[in-house]
Design an enzyme around this catalytic site. Structure first.
Site, short mmCIF file in Angstrom:
data_model
loop_
_atom_site.label_atom_id
_atom_site.label_comp_id
_atom_site.label_asym_id
_atom_site.label_seq_id
_atom_site.Cartn_x
_atom_site.Cartn_y
_atom_site.Cartn_z
N ARG A 116 0.63 -1.20 0.01
CA ARG A 116 -0.04 0.05 0.03
C ARG A 116 0.71 1.35 -0.14
NH1 ARG A 116 -3.37 -3.12 3.40
NH2 ARG A 116 -5.22 -3.97 2.64
N LYS A 138 2.71 11.34 -11.91
CA LYS A 138 2.09 10.33 -12.51
C LYS A 138 3.03 9.13 -12.54
CE LYS A 138 -0.92 13.07 -15.52
NZ LYS A 138 -1.18 13.39 -17.09
N GLU A 180 9.23 17.42 -25.87
CA GLU A 180 8.51 17.84 -24.81
C GLU A 180 8.99 19.19 -24.25
OE1 GLU A 180 5.96 16.76 -23.17
OE2 GLU A 180 6.02 14.55 -23.97
N LYS A 215 6.55 23.34 -16.22
CA LYS A 215 5.54 22.07 -16.00
C LYS A 215 5.21 22.10 -14.69
CE LYS A 215 4.83 17.12 -16.29
NZ LYS A 215 5.04 15.92 -16.54
N GLU A 225 -5.09 16.91 -12.44
CA GLU A 225 -5.62 17.15 -13.88
C GLU A 225 -7.19 17.31 -14.12
OE1 GLU A 225 -4.86 14.23 -17.48
OE2 GLU A 225 -2.88 15.28 -17.09
N ARG A 229 -3.88 21.57 -16.08
CA ARG A 229 -2.84 20.39 -16.39
C ARG A 229 -3.33 19.82 -17.59
NH1 ARG A 229 -0.37 16.15 -11.91
NH2 ARG A 229 0.69 15.05 -13.45
N ASN A 233 -1.04 17.93 -22.30
CA ASN A 233 -1.24 16.74 -23.27
C ASN A 233 -1.32 17.29 -24.74
OD1 ASN A 233 -1.73 14.37 -21.34
ND2 ASN A 233 -3.33 15.79 -20.59
N HIS A 236 -0.27 15.16 -27.65
CA HIS A 236 -0.45 13.82 -27.10
C HIS A 236 -1.64 12.80 -27.43
CE1 HIS A 236 2.94 15.26 -24.83
NE2 HIS A 236 3.14 14.31 -24.19
N HIS A 240 -0.01 10.10 -28.58
CA HIS A 240 -0.15 8.70 -28.03
C HIS A 240 -0.65 7.53 -29.08
CE1 HIS A 240 0.52 9.91 -23.47
NE2 HIS A 240 1.40 9.65 -24.09
N HIS A 257 8.98 8.26 -27.69
CA HIS A 257 7.77 8.99 -27.45
C HIS A 257 7.85 10.43 -28.00
CE1 HIS A 257 4.85 10.86 -24.71
NE2 HIS A 257 5.39 11.90 -24.33
#
Length: 354
Positions: A116, A138, A180, A215, A225, A229, A233, A236, A240, A257
């Site tokens: 946990r 993230k 990026e 960022k 997000e 935020r 993206n 993306h 993606h 990426h």
């Protein structure tokens, strides 16, 4: 170089990174300290880290995973969880993740879920990881070829950015991270965008710090997000989908990426021009900038159809709508924009003509 205060931790750069790690370990009574590496960082980065630590940080066990996006899945997590268990890790243990974005995403997820949650520290070794994965908390893994479908937002104890690691990278990896950095300028800061377009030395501590700070400012305002935020993206949504499609097709050469996101930013720049009033001059500037640094990618009609089909899995989607981040101008992004499906073909046609 000044550290950057994030939501609940700090990003330390250069010499401060080394000092921060030593101090953190000295003041926290960890039962054991574990290190996660991949085969590349084990060989090229760990010796440098050990040299900088001068024996003041000792690892109780080191585990090596295979590098690459294709190994960022739950089966790899199972192996790392089992290793931690076998080595006697408990809730007072620390996991240090030494690697690029794939490894820090996966390692952060492993630490966040083992018993946990145990403490973890990220030491990014690629430019992409330094300017992108270093901030925001993230963590997660892919579901098949679908990017980052499983994960949690959980903050590390700290992030340590040591630019010396960049000397271990090939040029293609450096350029991937540059995508990026360019994005940070496109969504928030026109002057930063212009300075990046004009420089040949983007992989330096000052510029890395600037991108991290941009960022961090966005994430601090919206940690989970729910609003602003989402602008991170940009490029993306289609990027993606392109990355996933090329990853799952053995006849295609996988894209890094940043390479996929660079295509995504040209495509979404076109959509921004058509739907949000981004000027034709700015669109031309975006296209020329990315095609200067990134190879042109060929897409067949079948490729485009399959990529568009993958959009339904994008994490920003809500109530069946595919939500895009688009630009009204360079430095000004807007979120939650729906795009008429017929415009995707037009965007790819624009890219092809480039």
């Amino acid at each position: 170089m000044e550290s950057i205060k994030s939501h609940s931790y700090e990003v330390h750069l250069e010499e401060l990174a080394e000092a921060a790690l030593r101090q953190h370990v000295a003041k926290n009574n960890y039962s054991k300290i574990f290190l996660l590496v991949d085969s590349n960082t084990h060989k090229h980065c760990l010796p440098l880290l050990q040299k900088k630590m001068q024996g003041k940080v000792q690892f109780d066990a080191i585990y090596e995973i295979k590098p690459g996006e294709e190994h960022k899945h739950i089966n790899t997590c199972m192996l790392v969880w089992q290793w931690l268990s076998d080595e006697g890790a408990d809730r007072k243990s620390l996991l240090i993740n030494l690697g690029g974005g794939v490894l820090t995403d996966l390692g952060g997820f492993v630490a966040s879920t083992f018993k946990r949650g145990i403490d973890f520290i990220n030491i990014p070794t690629t430019l992409l990881a330094m300017v992108d994965a270093s901030v925001g908390g993230k963590t997660g893994v892919d579901l098949g070829a679908l990017k980052n479908q499983i994960g949690v937002i959980n903050q590390p104890q700290m992030v340590l950015v040591i630019p010396d690691f960049l000397a271990t990278l090939e040029s293609r990896q450096l350029t991937s991270g540059f995508a990026e950095m360019l994005k940070h300028g496109l969504i928030t800061d026109q002057s930063y965008w212009q300075s990046l377009r004009e420089t040949k030395d983007y992989a330096n501590a000052t510029t890395i710090q600037k991108s991290i700070a941009i960022k961090n400012t966005v994430v601090a305002e919206d940690p989970t997000e729910q609003g602003i935020r989402k602008i991170l993206n940009f490029g993306h949504t289609l990027g993606h989908a392109i990355e996933s499609y090329f990853l799952e097709n053995p006849e295609k050469q996988s894209l890094l990426h940043g390479e996929a996101i660079a295509v995504g930013m040209i495509l979404e720049g076109y959509l921004s021009h058509k739907l949000q009033g981004l000027s034709a001059l700015s669109l031309q500037e975006i296209k020329e900038t990315f095609l200067t640094h990134f190879d042109h990618v060929m897409f067949s009609l079948e490729d485009i159809h399959s990529i568009v089909e993958l959009l339904k899995y994008d994490k920003k989607n809500a109530y069946g709508d595919i939500n895009f981040v688009l630009l009204q101008a360079i430095g000004k992004a807007v979120t939650d924009i729906q795009v008429p499906p017929e415009m995707f073909t037009d965007a790819f046609a624009y890219y092809k003509e480039a």
